[in-house]
Scaffold this active site. Structure first.
Site, mmCIF file in Angstrom:
data_model
loop_
_atom_site.group_PDB
_atom_site.id
_atom_site.type_symbol
_atom_site.label_atom_id
_atom_site.label_comp_id
_atom_site.label_asym_id
_atom_site.label_seq_id
_atom_site.Cartn_x
_atom_site.Cartn_y
_atom_site.Cartn_z
ATOM 1 N N THR A 32 0.827 -1.214 0.000
ATOM 2 C CA THR A 32 0.000 0.000 0.000
ATOM 3 C C THR A 32 0.854 1.255 0.000
ATOM 4 O O THR A 32 0.473 2.283 -0.556
ATOM 5 C CB THR A 32 -0.926 -0.011 1.240
ATOM 6 O OG1 THR A 32 -1.755 -1.155 1.138
ATOM 7 C CG2 THR A 32 -1.779 1.226 1.343
ATOM 8 N N TYR A 45 -7.911 0.751 -3.828
ATOM 9 C CA TYR A 45 -6.663 1.164 -4.495
ATOM 10 C C TYR A 45 -5.932 -0.085 -4.960
ATOM 11 O O TYR A 45 -6.309 -1.212 -4.616
ATOM 12 C CB TYR A 45 -5.768 1.944 -3.504
ATOM 13 C CG TYR A 45 -5.341 1.092 -2.334
ATOM 14 C CD1 TYR A 45 -6.167 0.924 -1.226
ATOM 15 C CD2 TYR A 45 -4.139 0.373 -2.374
ATOM 16 C CE1 TYR A 45 -5.799 0.088 -0.175
ATOM 17 C CE2 TYR A 45 -3.769 -0.455 -1.331
ATOM 18 C CZ TYR A 45 -4.601 -0.597 -0.241
ATOM 19 O OH TYR A 45 -4.244 -1.428 0.780
ATOM 20 N N SER A 78 1.718 -7.500 -0.434
ATOM 21 C CA SER A 78 2.458 -8.493 0.359
ATOM 22 C C SER A 78 1.631 -9.748 0.625
ATOM 23 O O SER A 78 2.147 -10.732 1.150
ATOM 24 C CB SER A 78 2.999 -7.885 1.647
ATOM 25 O OG SER A 78 1.973 -7.700 2.579
ATOM 26 N N THR A 111 1.774 -4.298 4.322
ATOM 27 C CA THR A 111 1.638 -4.545 5.758
ATOM 28 C C THR A 111 1.058 -5.925 6.088
ATOM 29 O O THR A 111 1.224 -6.395 7.207
ATOM 30 C CB THR A 111 0.747 -3.460 6.410
ATOM 31 O OG1 THR A 111 -0.541 -3.491 5.798
ATOM 32 C CG2 THR A 111 1.360 -2.089 6.276
ATOM 33 N N ASP A 112 0.389 -6.565 5.112
ATOM 34 C CA ASP A 112 -0.290 -7.831 5.420
ATOM 35 C C ASP A 112 0.664 -8.911 5.955
ATOM 36 O O ASP A 112 0.326 -9.643 6.880
ATOM 37 C CB ASP A 112 -0.994 -8.387 4.168
ATOM 38 C CG ASP A 112 -2.194 -7.559 3.755
ATOM 39 O OD1 ASP A 112 -2.563 -6.625 4.486
ATOM 40 O OD2 ASP A 112 -2.769 -7.854 2.686
ATOM 41 N N LYS A 184 0.363 -7.547 12.878
ATOM 42 C CA LYS A 184 -0.721 -6.671 12.407
ATOM 43 C C LYS A 184 -1.991 -7.094 13.134
ATOM 44 O O LYS A 184 -2.388 -8.258 13.059
ATOM 45 C CB LYS A 184 -0.870 -6.806 10.892
ATOM 46 C CG LYS A 184 -1.843 -5.825 10.286
ATOM 47 C CD LYS A 184 -1.871 -5.930 8.753
ATOM 48 C CE LYS A 184 -2.759 -4.841 8.172
ATOM 49 N NZ LYS A 184 -2.811 -4.888 6.695
ATOM 50 N N GLU A 305 -2.464 -29.589 28.094
ATOM 51 C CA GLU A 305 -3.610 -30.473 27.844
ATOM 52 C C GLU A 305 -3.308 -31.483 26.737
ATOM 53 O O GLU A 305 -4.143 -32.308 26.406
ATOM 54 C CB GLU A 305 -4.839 -29.636 27.473
ATOM 55 C CG GLU A 305 -5.378 -28.808 28.618
ATOM 56 C CD GLU A 305 -6.648 -28.068 28.219
ATOM 57 O OE1 GLU A 305 -7.693 -28.703 28.044
ATOM 58 O OE2 GLU A 305 -6.560 -26.836 28.066
#
Ligand code: ASP
Length: 348
Positions: A32, A45, A78, A111-112, A184, A305
């Site tokens: 982005t 976008y 990304s 950013t992903d 994120k 567990e």
């Protein structure tokens, strides 16, 4: 007279050293931060349309503080990040940092999956010099775009002597995060990047850098991992845990040749019973099974567990599933012995 001359030469040399600007490389991969859309008031976008030269030209202030050089490594959102780009990036970062003339690197990134790329580079970069990942939540054509100030801040962090030896860093929204810790946490918010288990390690405010914490886990020069000469990384699949689950995805991972499976289990990394059965089968076949949690923070306890010792399962400490996958890919380049891999999760 001779002494006077010498003093003058030393003064001139000293002054020129004082004004010498650091050399910072900006390696662009898309995202982005390099995105553009039709309207300043729309969330719609396309990622990765703006080239590195234009990104640099949009923040002229960085040329006043550093000698900036740009390179385009990739031009993707990304969500399309892959092992091929990672290996190319790792090679370039290592080559540049081992060249005496480079003081630091800024990587512009979507950013992903920034947290995964940052952690990957944190484990395979062979230098103490700063490597800083930066992105934006709003494209360059958006109202109040966050990219330019993020880039300005990232360059300042990459230039700062205090950034050396802290591993790979992520700079977003005035915060400095350690690669291992950052994630994120929100889909579109500008303050989406958090380090839930430790907090951010520093801040950067209009270029003023302050650190408060020091990462303690192994990274960069103390890391045992290297991807030099590698053309691909081992396949590791992530399975997301939920109620009323079938074992189908675990069985498919086994069939398709995964070398490792990471479970983002419920709560303390717990699997649904049918999934647990399938994971036991996978581990018995030599596929490394790592339990993590889908909760977003906290460490997954060994043997709480689930009888990890009996089944040969590994737990991820407090790495989230995406990062546990990165470490497992690298661990599998060295061994598929669960006890050795468990040790890596305690160290990295
Ligand atoms: N989908 C974009 C990417 O990761 C989102 C962003 O960069 O903020 O490339």
């Amino acid at each position: 007279m001779r002494l006077l001359k010498r003093a003058f030469v030393i003064m001139v040399l000293g002054a020129s050293m004082l004004v010498a600007k650091p050399t910072i490389y900006i390696l662009a991969t898309g995202g982005t931060i390099a995105g553009s859309g039709d309207s300043a008031l729309s969330g719609s976008y396309t990622s990765g349309t703006v080239t590195v030269d234009k990104l640099i030209a949009a923040v002229p202030e960085i040329n006043e503080i550093a000698t900036i050089k740009g390179e385009q490594i990739a031009q993707i959102g990304s969500q399309a990040m892959n092992d091929e780009v990672w290996l190319k990036l790792a090679d370039r970062v290592n080559a540049l940092l081992n060249d005496g003339g480079v003081d630091g690197i800024v990587i512009t990134h979507g950013t992903d999956t920034m947290e995964e790329s940052a952690y990957f580079l944190n484990l395979v970069t062979k230098s103490k010099k700063p490597v800083v990942l930066v992105g934006a939540m709003r494209s360059g054509t958006s109202m109040s775009a966050d990219g330019p100030l993020n880039i300005y801040n990232a360059v300042n962090v990459a230039m700062d002597k205090a950034s050396a030896g802290k591993g790979v860093l992520v700079v977003m929204n005035d915060k400095i995060h350690a690669a291992r810790e950052v994630t994120k946490t929100a889909t579109t918010a500008v303050d989406t990047f958090k380090s839930p288990n430790t907090g951010n390690i520093g801040t950067v405010n209009y270029g003023i850098v302050n650190y408060y914490l020091q990462p303690t886990r192994k990274h960069t020069v103390s890391s045992d991992f290297s991807v030099k000469g590698l053309k691909e990384l081992p396949r590791v699949d992530v399975i997301f845990g939920h109620t009323n689950q079938t074992a189908d995805f675990v069985e498919t991972a086994i069939e398709k040749g995964a070398k490792g499976i990471v479970l983002a289990g419920v709560g303390n990394g717990n699997p649904y019973p049918s999934v647990e059965e399938a994971l036991i089968k996978a581990a018995a076949q030599g596929i490394v099974v790592v339990r993590t949690s889908r909760t977003g923070s906290g460490s997954t306890s060994v043997g709480a567990e689930v009888d990890d010792a009996k089944y040969g399962f590994v737990t991820s400490d407090n790495l989230n599933a995406a990062k546990a996958r990165v470490l497992l890919q690298l661990a599998l380049t060295k061994t598929n012995e669960p006890s050795k891999i468990q040790k890596f999760y305690k160290e990295y």
